[in-house]
Design an enzyme around this catalytic site. Sequence first.
Site, PDB file in Angstrom:
ATOM      1  N   ASN A   1      27.464  12.669  -1.537  1.00 52.79           N
ATOM      2  CA  ASN A   1      27.501  13.728  -0.713  1.00 52.79           C
ATOM      3  C   ASN A   1      26.368  12.530   0.035  1.00 52.79           C
ATOM      4  O   ASN A   1      27.222  12.087   0.924  1.00 52.79           O
ATOM      5  CB  ASN A   1      27.232  14.832  -0.956  1.00 52.79           C
ATOM      6  CG  ASN A   1      27.310  16.077   0.533  1.00 52.79           C
ATOM      7  OD1 ASN A   1      28.602  15.253   0.927  1.00 52.79           O
ATOM      8  ND2 ASN A   1      26.439  16.048   0.822  1.00 52.79           N
TER       9      ASN A   1
ATOM     10  N   ARG B   1      30.068  21.268   0.623  1.00 51.00           N
ATOM     11  CA  ARG B   1      28.939  20.087   1.147  1.00 51.00           C
ATOM     12  C   ARG B   1      28.172  20.308   2.606  1.00 51.00           C
ATOM     13  O   ARG B   1      29.293  20.123   3.244  1.00 51.00           O
ATOM     14  CB  ARG B   1      29.413  19.426   0.504  1.00 51.00           C
ATOM     15  CG  ARG B   1      30.227  19.232  -1.422  1.00 51.00           C
ATOM     16  CD  ARG B   1      28.824  19.517  -2.366  1.00 51.00           C
ATOM     17  NE  ARG B   1      28.168  18.830  -2.653  1.00 51.00           N
ATOM     18  CZ  ARG B   1      27.968  17.768  -3.183  1.00 51.00           C
ATOM     19  NH1 ARG B   1      29.251  17.339  -3.973  1.00 51.00           N
ATOM     20  NH2 ARG B   1      26.992  16.663  -3.281  1.00 51.00           N
TER      21      ARG B   1
ATOM     22  N   PRO C   1      23.993  12.670  -8.397  1.00 56.05           N
ATOM     23  CA  PRO C   1      23.502  11.793  -8.794  1.00 56.05           C
ATOM     24  C   PRO C   1      25.325  10.717  -8.463  1.00 56.05           C
ATOM     25  O   PRO C   1      26.092  11.633  -8.847  1.00 56.05           O
ATOM     26  CB  PRO C   1      22.949  11.589 -10.447  1.00 56.05           C
ATOM     27  CG  PRO C   1      22.560  12.671 -10.782  1.00 56.05           C
ATOM     28  CD  PRO C   1      22.897  13.891  -9.830  1.00 56.05           C
TER      29      PRO C   1
END
Length: 273
Positions: free
Chosen positions: A170, A260, A2
Amino acid sequence: MPEGDTLFRTAAGLRPYLVGRSVERARAQGPGPVPQVARLIGHRVDAVESQGKNLLIRFDGGLELRTHLRMNGSWHRYRPGERWRRPPGRARLVLEVPGSVAVCFDAPVVELFETRAEALHPSLSRLGPDLLAPEVDLEEARRRLRAPERAATEIGVALLDQQALAGIGNVYKNEVLWIERVSPFRAVADLDDDTLDRLVATAARLLRANAESRAGPERVTTRDGAGAGGRLYVYGRSGRPCRRCRRPIATTRQRADLPRSTYWCPACQGPRP
């Protein structure tokens, strides 16, 4: 994970049902350290706020709860007696006040501490400027990005550093870099101040727009659109045509210690070195 706007909306959704009401029951369970939340019984909720990716609940008497949702956590609100949408065994924290039950599921971080210790908190005290603050401190964000230890850091990694600026996750990292036509692989030292300011300002604008457009849901999902109407410009679109130049979107894993996914247009933003 989140992002800042998700936590902003979560706070907005909980606030009307918690603030001004006293805790009738409180319980917490593992895994991990279990705070002594029974201390909250009888205390009034004074504030529910987001700070970066943290949700803070402050009580009279100087107590404060902090949750960090990481990848899978979420807050739900229920009426007393209403069936929960997730198994009770996944509830890390339950707060019952008159008329409402607030449940935090799957959060790896649940802490109870005294508000006066917030300035010394190992995570909260180090947070960079909150991009959802009423007035974002662009100069402080730039100063932190310009710190010597970040000079060689790729901008796609630096934007996720919550000690530089708080709230970007991200999804927004990818969207903002695409909007501003900046390669995620450029070192911070190679970017001028104007570019850094534009990245921070665009991130703040998108976070604020998305937070305010859907403020106050009872349950918040973690996949939030950064573009107009929730449309994602680049995130999750590997191999699909760029919305700007129609060339294929590329993807890779960025950052060695905590990889990521990074999505970018090699034509608009430049190829990976």
